[in-house]
Scaffold this active site. Structure first.
Site: not given
Ligand SMILES: *[C@@H]1O[C@H](CO)[C@@H](O)[C@H](O)[C@H]1NC(C)=O
Ligand SMILES: *[C@@H]1O[C@H](CO)[C@@H](O)[C@H](O)[C@H]1NC(C)=O
Ligand SMILES: *[C@@H]1O[C@H](CO)[C@@H](O)[C@H](O)[C@H]1NC(C)=O
Ligand SMILES: *[C@@H]1O[C@H](CO)[C@@H](O)[C@H](O)[C@H]1NC(C)=O
Ligand SMILES: *[C@@H]1O[C@H](CO)[C@@H](O)[C@H](O)[C@H]1NC(C)=O
Ligand SMILES: *[C@@H]1O[C@H](CO)[C@@H](O)[C@H](O)[C@H]1NC(C)=O
Ligand SMILES: *[C@@H]1O[C@H](CO)[C@@H](O)[C@H](O)[C@H]1NC(C)=O
Length: 376
Positions: A48, A340, A343
């Site tokens: 991610s 978040d 990340h």
């Protein structure tokens, strides 16, 4: 009233003319830049940290970022699947090499056969949020993810497409100049479980070492030569982990694991590059890059390194950044390290990319990404 001499007006005319020519040259250069006539293809693999929308195409994944408020600072505030308020590290790295952002996800390129071949010549992004070096990584937490091995299988298709377009020799040359960026490992470390893996922590690292080695050898055999590899950031510092452990500082056990992983990777790459004689690599130390920001945020214009900008609960680290959880969203997003619960923000991604591209040996070694691209 002063009279303008003919000489002055001739000079002025010539000045205007040359300015016009300079403008014209700059416009042409802009066009060249936009078409990436000189940019090398970039192929991006991993999780991610560099996923730009792969998981949007996976029906059975829970690792999705194509929901607001993700992308709040992206053009039109579009949630693209990036786990970021705007661009992510893949984009910021691609920008350093003349692109506007990361190449598109392979899974989106293949949707349109009429543009596929043209687009793929600039590269493709195979990265999938929640995925890892090991096939089983992420499955428990996120369901369907594209693990690194499958990402490389998808690259085989691209390699065949290149060969179909330009023949084997030109393909070989093109791929040898291309950048292969890989950012993976965090999810593997998060997923370590003695019971389910049947391995000790050390045994698990050895398994990651040999599996990563296989992946790199496969890419090399497909024509990859320039590897820009990013190791694991201080995962014990991310808001999700700190909130779960109710920790005032970072969770040292996970940070130590990340540091050991970097050391293992460092040895692996140095050993591999002595066997694969045309291999060149730059290993980015995501741990050091992030710690540098945490230890002296103001040096980077950052103010908040503890809590996430977007999320809910303690440190905004207890719920993902997604509208269904009614998250808080901070106002000064460029002042936050974390977007978040896991990340970085676009701002942090920008700092990371700048450091990977032009940083010193403490952050990227044995050479940096700009030197990697220039190497031949
Ligand atoms: C896509 O293009 C390839 C080669 O040009 C062709 O063989 C294939 O059938 C096409 N697929 C679709 C779904 O149109
Ligand atoms: C992930 O795990 C589920 C069961 O938890 C299984 O049905 C599924 O096939 C797995 N998916 C992958 C890609 O491994
Ligand atoms: C790309 O290569 C794969 C594998 O050879 C092939 O199936 C596909 O049709 C190719 N795509 C295009 C657009 O040519
Ligand atoms: C490890 O996996 C086992 C079996 O699935 C589970 O019961 C246990 O809670 C897990 N341990 C951790 C630390 O997650
Ligand atoms: C977390 O820590 C704080 C202070 O250290 C304490 O007041 C609070 O009760 C703790 N919360 C949980 C859920 O353990
Ligand atoms: C990882 O693999 C490389 C290459 O096979 C080897 O040189 C290195 O010793 C391994 N690392 C560990 C910690 O065993
Ligand atoms: C890294 O990159 C820059 C070029 O972008 C180069 O000039 C510099 O010497 C490199 N830095 C180090 C410390 O190796």
């Amino acid at each position: 009233m002063a009279k303008i001499s003919p000489l002055v007006s001739v000079v002025a005319f010539l000045l205007q003319l040359s300015l016009g020519i300079i403008m014209l040259i700059m416009m042409i250069m802009d066009v060249v830049n936009a078409n990436n006539l000189q940019a090398v293809p970039i192929f991006i693999f991993g999780d991610s940290t560099v996923d730009v929308g792969t998981n949007n195409f996976l029906p059975n994944t829970r690792a999705r970022a194509n929901v607001t408020p993700n992308g709040i600072d992206y053009p039109h505030s579009e949630p693209t699947g990036r786990f970021s308020n705007g661009l992510n590290t893949a984009d910021e790295i691609a920008k350093k090499f003349g692109y506007n952002r990361s190449p598109k996800p392979f899974l989106s390129l293949v949707q349109d056969n009429s543009t596929f071949l043209r687009n793929v010549l600039n590269g493709a992004n195979f990265a999938s949020g929640g995925s890892g070096i090991r096939q089983s990584t992420g499955n428990q937490s996120y369901g369907e993810v594209v693990w690194l091995g499958k990402q490389i299988e998808q690259f085989v298709t691209v390699q065949q497409n290149f060969t179909a377009i330009m023949g084997p020799e030109a393909t070989w040359k093109k791929l040898s100049e291309s950048l292969f960026i890989i950012s993976v490992g965090s999810n593997d470390l998060f997923d370590y479980n003695e019971t389910t893996s049947g391995l000790s922590k050390e045994g698990y690292l050895l398994s990651l070492n040999s599996t990563y080695r296989n992946h790199l050898e496969n890419l090399y055999s497909l024509g990859a030569r320039k590897f820009g590899i990013v190791s694991v950031p201080p995962i014990g510092c991310c808001p999700a982990v700190r909130a779960a452990h109710n920790a005032t500082g970072c969770v040292e056990e996970l940070n130590a694991y990340a540091r050991i992983f970097h050391t293992v990777l460092d040895t692996l790459l140095s050993s591999l590059s002595s066997q694969l004689i045309e291999m060149k690599y730059a290993l980015g130390n995501a741990y050091e890059i992030t710690m540098e920001i945490i230890e002296d945020p103001s040096a980077f214009g950052i103010e908040e390194t503890n809590s996430a900008c977007c999320g809910n609960g303690n440190l905004n680290g207890e719920k993902p950044c997604a509208a269904i959880y009614h998250p808080n969203v901070c106002a000064k997003r460029e002042k936050y390290l974390f977007w978040d619960l896991f990340h970085p923000t676009q701002e942090a991604a920008k700092i990371a990319a700048r450091t990977l591209h032009g940083g010193g040996k403490r952050f990227v070694a044995p050479i940096n990404f700009s030197q990697l691209a220039a190497a031949n």
